[in-house]
Design a protein around this motif. Structure first.
Motif, PDB file in Angstrom:
ATOM      1  N   LEU A 122       6.988  55.182 -71.314  1.00 45.66           N
ATOM      2  CA  LEU A 122       5.575  55.249 -70.945  1.00 45.66           C
ATOM      3  C   LEU A 122       4.911  53.927 -71.307  1.00 45.66           C
ATOM      4  O   LEU A 122       5.301  53.269 -72.267  1.00 45.66           O
ATOM      5  CB  LEU A 122       4.864  56.376 -71.706  1.00 45.66           C
ATOM      6  CG  LEU A 122       5.364  57.803 -71.498  1.00 45.66           C
ATOM      7  CD1 LEU A 122       4.663  58.766 -72.448  1.00 45.66           C
ATOM      8  CD2 LEU A 122       5.151  58.238 -70.047  1.00 45.66           C
TER       9      LEU A 122
ATOM     10  N   ALA B  16       4.685  55.843 -66.044  1.00 47.38           N
ATOM     11  CA  ALA B  16       5.948  56.435 -66.507  1.00 47.38           C
ATOM     12  C   ALA B  16       7.101  55.867 -65.700  1.00 47.38           C
ATOM     13  O   ALA B  16       6.997  55.676 -64.484  1.00 47.38           O
ATOM     14  CB  ALA B  16       5.915  57.954 -66.349  1.00 47.38           C
TER      15      ALA B  16
ATOM     16  N   ALA C 126       1.994  61.641 -67.038  1.00 44.77           N
ATOM     17  CA  ALA C 126       1.682  60.294 -66.548  1.00 44.77           C
ATOM     18  C   ALA C 126       0.670  60.357 -65.403  1.00 44.77           C
ATOM     19  O   ALA C 126       0.717  61.260 -64.571  1.00 44.77           O
ATOM     20  CB  ALA C 126       2.957  59.615 -66.074  1.00 44.77           C
TER      21      ALA C 126
END
Ligand code: ATR
Length: 273
Positions: free
Chosen positions: A89, A98, A73
């Motif tokens: 996500l 995230a 992320a």
């Protein structure tokens, strides 16, 4: 155009997430598709990348990729960073956000669905692995009087206590340290039951009116829940509500609409016998 979402894991065929999100989408009138994708064990990042290129808007992530999901992320949340793991996500241009909704899913299930407030209560988590890491921050935020973590390997519980020191005062130790202690909410976050193993819980661990919660779901009475029942606990719950509640948080995060969860939980529940 129909927006695309998916759950990515390995294996993935057992996942209930497509069923849950399809029910949410139908109930809220959201135009989206939600599929299950099995990523090769060495190909999580490539699978995410391919899904993004195909127009994927977001994904849930399950075992064994939750840690990698946090690492890839660009914008991990504080909950995800502290847990070192993400289960959701969101893709926006080059950004990958995230989140870890496991803990808030657990808290919502315990407080809203099961009616056990955590504020001012003595709360015990069994285990110091990823499941406990994901749950700690949202539980601590409810203001329990005591938040304790015990683990077979006590040092792992102590390490976790240090990692969370800025956010929560944890009591940490091994199962021996439970002697003489009493808790209002006891949560099993170990994988012991999956191997059919019971935990060394002392007599008197459960306070009167206590809740025994096993994060495992769909297995009926687990060894832990059986132990609790034998100790006189009548409030027993498995993790099906946590599963559906974390899905509802992800749905809200992606779509801006909170779906109702009660019916979906009821449909997925198996009797605790
Ligand atoms: P997860 O990500 O699901 O939490 P994990 O990180 O492998 O999985 O952690 C599993 C947890 O279950 C650990 O806390 C583990 O204890 P150890 O750290 O001492 O290994 C706990 N566990 C597994 N089997 C157990 C058993 N038979 N008795 C007690 N604890 C057990």
């Amino acid at each position: 155009m129909t927006d695309r979402y998916a759950v990515i894991g390995h294996p993935i065929s057992h996942s209930k997430s497509p069923q849950i999100h399809a029910a949410f989408a139908q109930a809220t009138g959201q135009d989206l598709s939600y599929t299950a994708i099995e990523a090769p064990l060495d190909g999580f990042a490539a699978t995410v990348q391919a899904f993004r290129h195909e127009g994927g808007r977001g994904a849930n992530v399950t075992l064994p990729f939750k840690m990698q999901a946090c690492e890839l992320a660009t914008h991990p949340s504080e909950a995800a960073r502290l847990a070192g793991a993400a289960n959701a996500l969101k893709f926006e241009g080059e950004r990958v956000y995230a989140e870890n909704f496991d803990g808030i899913g657990l808290v919502n299930d315990i407080q809203r669905n099961l009616g056990h407030a955590l504020q001012g209560k003595r709360v015990l988590l069994l285990g110091a692995g990823g499941a406990t890491r994901g749950a700690l921050l949202p539980i601590a935020q409810q203001g329990p009087a005591v938040l304790a973590v015990v683990n077979r390997t006590a040092d792992k519980a102590h390490a976790l206590g240090r990692d969370f020191a800025a956010h929560a005062m944890l009591q940490t130790g091994g199962y021996d340290d439970l002697e003489g202690e009493t808790f209002d909410v006891v949560i099993n976050a170990t994988s012991a039951g999956l191997a059919g193993e019971a935990l060394p819980l002392p007599a008197g661990l459960f306070a009167s009116g206590a809740l025994a919660y096993d994060m495992v779901y769909g297995k009926g009475l687990t060894p832990f829940l059986r132990q609790a029942q034998a100790a006189g606990v009548t409030a027993l719950a498995d993790g099906v509500g946590m599963l559906v509640e974390q899905a509802a948080e992800a749905f809200l995060w992606w779509r801006g609409v909170r779906p109702a969860t009660r019916e979906v939980i009821a449909r997925l529940s198996v009797p605790l016998v």
